[in-house]
Design an enzyme around this catalytic site. Structure first.
Site, short mmCIF file in Angstrom:
data_model
loop_
_atom_site.label_atom_id
_atom_site.label_comp_id
_atom_site.label_asym_id
_atom_site.label_seq_id
_atom_site.Cartn_x
_atom_site.Cartn_y
_atom_site.Cartn_z
CE LYS A 154 13.75 -17.03 -26.02
NZ LYS A 154 14.09 -17.88 -24.90
CD GLU A 198 18.40 -13.33 -20.59
OE1 GLU A 198 17.49 -13.08 -21.37
OE2 GLU A 198 18.33 -14.22 -19.73
CG HIS A 233 17.08 -24.79 -19.23
ND1 HIS A 233 17.35 -24.16 -18.05
CD2 HIS A 233 18.27 -25.01 -19.82
CE1 HIS A 233 18.66 -23.99 -17.95
NE2 HIS A 233 19.24 -24.51 -19.00
NE ARG A 256 3.53 -21.85 -26.61
CZ ARG A 256 3.96 -22.23 -25.42
NH1 ARG A 256 3.11 -22.61 -24.49
NH2 ARG A 256 5.25 -22.24 -25.11
P1 ADP Z 1 13.23 -21.11 -23.87
O1 ADP Z 1 12.49 -20.07 -24.68
O2 ADP Z 1 14.27 -21.84 -24.65
O3 ADP Z 1 12.32 -21.99 -23.07
P2 ADP Z 1 13.66 -19.27 -21.65
O4 ADP Z 1 14.31 -17.97 -21.88
O5 ADP Z 1 12.17 -19.27 -21.48
O6 ADP Z 1 14.09 -20.28 -22.81
O7 ADP Z 1 14.30 -19.98 -20.37
C1 ADP Z 1 13.96 -21.29 -19.98
C2 ADP Z 1 14.54 -21.59 -18.62
O8 ADP Z 1 15.97 -21.43 -18.62
C3 ADP Z 1 14.05 -20.68 -17.48
O9 ADP Z 1 12.82 -21.09 -16.94
C4 ADP Z 1 15.22 -20.81 -16.49
O10 ADP Z 1 15.14 -22.03 -15.80
C5 ADP Z 1 16.43 -20.87 -17.40
N1 ADP Z 1 16.98 -19.50 -17.63
C6 ADP Z 1 16.75 -18.72 -18.71
N2 ADP Z 1 17.40 -17.54 -18.61
C7 ADP Z 1 18.08 -17.56 -17.44
C8 ADP Z 1 18.95 -16.63 -16.75
N3 ADP Z 1 19.27 -15.45 -17.28
N4 ADP Z 1 19.46 -17.00 -15.55
C9 ADP Z 1 19.16 -18.22 -15.02
N5 ADP Z 1 18.36 -19.13 -15.60
C10 ADP Z 1 17.82 -18.82 -16.80
#
Ligand code: ADP
Length: 500
Positions: free
Chosen positions: A116, A200, A235, A292
């Site tokens: 990431k 973040e 999530h 994917r």
């Molecule tokens: P993973 O790769 O573990 O699935 P992601 O970065 O794709 O993690 O995030 C998954 C979910 O977590 C997002 O869809 C959102 O709901 C929440 N999320 C991630 N980053 C943030 C953020 N900076 N602020 C608020 N919610 C977040």
């Protein structure tokens, strides 16, 4: 074009790819573990190869075994589906070393997007907006405190190698930073073997909106509109839809062009998804790229009329995309409900066992992508998803009405499921109004019972395993008797089997 493709997966996604192969006139080869001897993907494929014991670490995740059977089968391509080896750059390389085409992006793109921090850097370079935060891994707690003060609380500590919602910690104030950093680091270390973390800004009530892209190896890259996946639990996505109720033409074009820029920055080809978080003012920020085919790809297929799985195979074989950006038209509205064998009334614990009674809905505007049949088993070894139920309508209202009709028609007995939970969400006035955020379920859904603790969850898994052993000894005749009675009962209004 290929003559044969091996599918390194199981369940509904293996079947989705088998169907794509058949539509293209290509032979399909399935793989299966001991737990999947009677699985539907094995029956539907043109040929099937045994790859080992039920745990995926001994079968579906063993690169050498997959490559071995692929060679034996004479397949020219391997489709990884999603999950398992789909985002494993080592596997993609092993395929090309064996002279077999990996149906997916180049390994370097998988690697870059799997990290990431590397992905965030590439996005900055490509002028794609990212969630405010750090560009380098955070080493020390003091560093984390300074950054948090700069971007403002709440913050989110994330694992650089993250995935599946693991290794994330929300920190609301300074006093929680130290434990947050330690917690995220150790979780990241044990889940991914990599303890790098970064920070973040934690966005308040964001919407999760993602863009589907597909690119060929001739330099063409196209976006296929967005999917909104804000209805999440821990999530993880629960309901997805396309188009998003928030997105208008201007926003779609901006997000689409950002997604194409992201793909180009990674030297991408094949299908991929660029995930963004958006605020209610239509600002959007890059979250990650999934390299994917996604679980929720069919909602895009329904509104664009483009078959993503066949297109993936075509571009992997070296053909050009069969359409250009200007050919992409969005028509109507599609919704996907992930139907899980889990019990919303006891903390969403997985419910494994035999599908004693099983009847899928159909009719106008309904599509079911599933990997099961009546009498099949929801195994403790794999993800307990039963199916993906999809509805399509001329507009969002019709898509919701049709989805509710289909949920009403769906009959599942033998394992608990989340059908009632989906109905509750789809009937909620805020859902109907399109007022979504990733906090929707937390804010609006009140479970009937308290969520279970981790210890209780572990105990329930032990019981499920024991039941699984007993069930294997059940004779066929007693089983049949149960099928008939619970099946009949399931149609009676108010029957307890309706809930089971
Ligand atoms: P993973 O790769 O573990 O699935 P992601 O970065 O794709 O993690 O995030 C998954 C979910 O977590 C997002 O869809 C959102 O709901 C929440 N999320 C991630 N980053 C943030 C953020 N900076 N602020 C608020 N919610 C977040």
């Amino acid at each position: 074009m290929f003559k044969k493709v091996l599918i390194a997966n199981r369940g509904e996604i293996a079947i989705r790819v088998i169907r794509a192969c058949r539509d293209l006139g290509i032979r399909s080869a399935a793989v299966f573990s001991d737990a999947d001897r009677g699985a539907l993907h094995v029956r539907l494929a043109d040929e099937a190869y045994y790859i080992g014991p039920p745990p995926s670490t001994e079968s579906y995740l063993v690169i050498d075994k997959i490559i071995d059977v692929a060679k034996k089968s004479g397949a020219e391509g391997i489709h990884p589906g999603y999950g398992f080896l789909a985002e494993n750059a080592k596997f993609a390389r092993a395929c090309s070393d064996a002279g077999i085409v990996f149906v997916g992006p180049p390994p370097d793109a998988i690697e870059m997007m799997g990290d990431k921090m590397a992905a965030r850097k590439a996005m900055i370079a490509a002028d794609v907006p990212i969630v405010p935060g750090t560009e380098e891994p955070v080493e020390r707690e003091e560093q984390a405190i300074n950054i948090a003060k700069e971007i403002g609380f709440p913050i989110l500590i994330k694992a650089a190698a993250g995935g599946g919602g693991k290794g994330m910690r929300i920190v609301a104030e300074e006093s929680e930073i130290k434990s947050g950093v330690r917690g995220a680091r150790s979780e990241a270390k044990s889940a991914f073997g990599d303890d790098r973390i970064y920070i973040e800004k934690y966005l308040a009530r964001p919407r999760h909106i993602e863009i589907q892209v597909i690119a060929d190896t001739h330099g063409n890259c196209v976006y296929l509109g967005e999917r909104e996946c804000s209805i999440q639990r821990r999530h993880q996505k629960v309901i997805e839809e396309a188009p998003s109720p928030l997105v208008d033409e201007v926003m779609r074009k901006k997000m689409g062009e950002a997604a194409v820029a992201a793909a180009r920055a990674a030297g991408y080809f094949n299908a991929g998804t660029v995930e963004f978080l958006a605020d209610q003012d239509k600002n959007f920020y890059f979250l990650e790229m999934n390299t994917r085919l996604q679980v929720e790809h069919p909602v895009t297929e329904l509104i664009t009329g483009i078959d993503l799985a066949t297109e993936q195979i075509r571009v992997a074989s070296g053909e050009r995309l069969s359409f250009e950006q200007d050919d992409v038209r969005i028509r109507g509205h599609a919704i996907e409900c992930r139907i899980y064998a889990e019990d919303p009334l006891s903390g969403f614990l997985p419910s494994t066992g035999l599908l004693r009674g099983y009847q899928e809905p159909s009719g106008p505007g309904i599509r079911v992508d599933s990997g099961v049949y009546e009498g099949a088993e929801i195994s403790v070894f794999y993800d307990p998803m039963i199916s993906k139920l999809l509805s399509y309508g001329k507009d969002r209202k019709q898509a919701i009405t049709r989805m509710l009709r289909a949920l009403e028609e769906y009959r599942i007995t033998g394992v608990a499921n989340n059908i009632e939970f989906h109905k509750d969400i789809l009937k909620h006035p805020e859902f109907i109004a399109g007022n979504l955020s990733t906090h929707f379920i937390d804010e609006h859904y009140r479970p009937a019972e308290e969520p279970v603790s981790e210890i209780e969850e572990a105990a329930a898994v032990t019981v499920a395993l024991a039941e699984h052993e007993v069930r294997n000894k059940v004779t066929l005749s007693s089983l049949k008797k149960n099928v008939t009675s619970s099946w009949k009962m399931s149609w009676r209004p108010g029957s307890e089997f309706n809930k089971k």
